[in-house]
Scaffold this motif. Structure first.
Motif, PDB file in Angstrom:
ATOM      1  N   LEU A  13       0.835  -1.206   0.000  1.00 42.23           N
ATOM      2  CA  LEU A  13       0.000   0.000   0.000  1.00 42.23           C
ATOM      3  C   LEU A  13       0.867   1.252   0.000  1.00 42.23           C
ATOM      4  O   LEU A  13       0.611   2.187  -0.761  1.00 42.23           O
ATOM      5  N   LEU A  14       1.900   1.259   0.814  1.00 46.42           N
ATOM      6  CA  LEU A  14       2.810   2.407   0.859  1.00 46.42           C
ATOM      7  C   LEU A  14       3.494   2.621  -0.490  1.00 46.42           C
ATOM      8  O   LEU A  14       3.585   3.748  -0.974  1.00 46.42           O
ATOM      9  N   ALA A  16       2.348   1.699  -3.398  1.00 44.94           N
ATOM     10  CA  ALA A  16       1.324   2.156  -4.341  1.00 44.94           C
ATOM     11  C   ALA A  16       1.056   3.643  -4.151  1.00 44.94           C
ATOM     12  O   ALA A  16       0.931   4.393  -5.125  1.00 44.94           O
ATOM     13  N   ILE A  17       0.985   4.091  -2.905  1.00 43.35           N
ATOM     14  CA  ILE A  17       0.741   5.512  -2.640  1.00 43.35           C
ATOM     15  C   ILE A  17       1.914   6.361  -3.123  1.00 43.35           C
ATOM     16  O   ILE A  17       1.717   7.388  -3.777  1.00 43.35           O
ATOM     17  N   ILE A  18       3.119   5.939  -2.816  1.00 42.40           N
ATOM     18  CA  ILE A  18       4.304   6.676  -3.267  1.00 42.40           C
ATOM     19  C   ILE A  18       4.359   6.712  -4.790  1.00 42.40           C
ATOM     20  O   ILE A  18       4.638   7.754  -5.390  1.00 42.40           O
ATOM     21  N   ALA A  20       1.810   6.484  -6.842  1.00 47.55           N
ATOM     22  CA  ALA A  20       0.723   7.345  -7.324  1.00 47.55           C
ATOM     23  C   ALA A  20       1.072   8.815  -7.162  1.00 47.55           C
ATOM     24  O   ALA A  20       0.772   9.628  -8.052  1.00 47.55           O
ATOM     25  N   ILE A  21       1.730   9.174  -6.066  1.00 43.43           N
ATOM     26  CA  ILE A  21       2.126  10.572  -5.882  1.00 43.43           C
ATOM     27  C   ILE A  21       3.111  10.974  -6.975  1.00 43.43           C
ATOM     28  O   ILE A  21       2.955  12.029  -7.603  1.00 43.43           O
ATOM     29  N   SER A  92      -4.254  13.670  -6.741  1.00 47.94           N
ATOM     30  CA  SER A  92      -5.515  13.033  -6.341  1.00 47.94           C
ATOM     31  C   SER A  92      -6.051  12.132  -7.444  1.00 47.94           C
ATOM     32  O   SER A  92      -6.508  11.013  -7.179  1.00 47.94           O
ATOM     33  N   LEU A  95      -3.937   9.008  -7.533  1.00 48.03           N
ATOM     34  CA  LEU A  95      -4.305   8.101  -6.432  1.00 48.03           C
ATOM     35  C   LEU A  95      -5.588   7.347  -6.768  1.00 48.03           C
ATOM     36  O   LEU A  95      -5.681   6.137  -6.536  1.00 48.03           O
ATOM     37  N   ALA A  99      -5.966   3.343  -7.335  1.00 43.00           N
ATOM     38  CA  ALA A  99      -6.964   2.605  -6.556  1.00 43.00           C
ATOM     39  C   ALA A  99      -7.878   1.804  -7.481  1.00 43.00           C
ATOM     40  O   ALA A  99      -8.243   0.664  -7.169  1.00 43.00           O
ATOM     41  N   SER A 103      -2.817  -2.890  -8.102  1.00 44.01           N
ATOM     42  CA  SER A 103      -1.374  -3.119  -8.098  1.00 44.01           C
ATOM     43  C   SER A 103      -0.911  -3.862  -9.351  1.00 44.01           C
ATOM     44  O   SER A 103       0.243  -3.728  -9.753  1.00 44.01           O
TER      45      SER A 103
END
Length: 178
Positions: A13-14, A16-18, A20-21, A92, A95, A99, A103
């Motif tokens: 998850l981390l 994926a967030i990184i 996406a940013i 946004s 992200l 989502a 992945s």
């Protein structure tokens, strides 16, 4: 065993967030570079991001809709606010894309889903920004509605291309690091 599974999920998850940013920042940069290209070679003016800041700066006063945002009084710091909002919106959207795509897309980015998502993001300016700016739905009251719509579609397609390019880059970087 269960703790290791939770740690693996949190790590994924981390990542994926990184990713996406980074994708959002990169895709928004591609959007902006595309706008600069259109201006330089085709004399098509880019989006005025400062007007986004003006719109946001008027919100605390309770003003969300303008007859003509360009004619509304300027607000202090509107350009900085607009650029921060522009890149925050790009992040946004990225992200949201990650989502929705999951992945598996991050592991094997594909162009078509990213560009289609980029094109879908044009609904935000068509249905929210342009009406609130006084331009009508899908820029129907703009001086040249067809050109405004085409520019929006091209910019958001470029954003989608940027999602793909920076998704691929994130995957390559993470593959080398892990």
């Amino acid at each position: 065993m269960r703790l290791k599974r939770i740690q693996a999920i949190m790590n994924n998850l981390l990542l994926a967030i990184i990713s996406a940013i980074g994708m959002g920042l990169g895709a928004t940069l591609v959007f902006d570079l595309w706008g600069a290209f259109l201006q330089r070679f085709f004399k098509i003016p880019p989006s005025n991001i400062c007007l986004v800041g003006r719109w946001i700066a008027w919100m605390p006063a309770g003003r969300f809709v303008h007859a003509n945002i360009a004619a509304s009084a300027r607000k202090r710091g509107e350009c900085a606010l607009g650029w921060i909002a522009h890149y925050s919106i790009g992040v946004s959207f990225a992200l949201l894309f990650v989502a929705l795509a999951g992945s598996a897309w991050l592991e094997h980015p594909r162009l078509v889903p990213a560009v289609l998502f980029g094109l879908a993001t044009v609904l935000a300016p068509f249905l929210i920004l342009q009406p609130c700016f006084g331009l009508g739905v899908a820029a129907s009251r703009a001086p040249n509605p067809a050109l405004a719509r085409l520019r929006s579609l091209m910019n958001h397609a470029a954003f989608g291309l940027g999602l793909y390019l920076f998704g691929w880059l994130a995957g390559e970087l993470l593959g080398r690091l892990l």
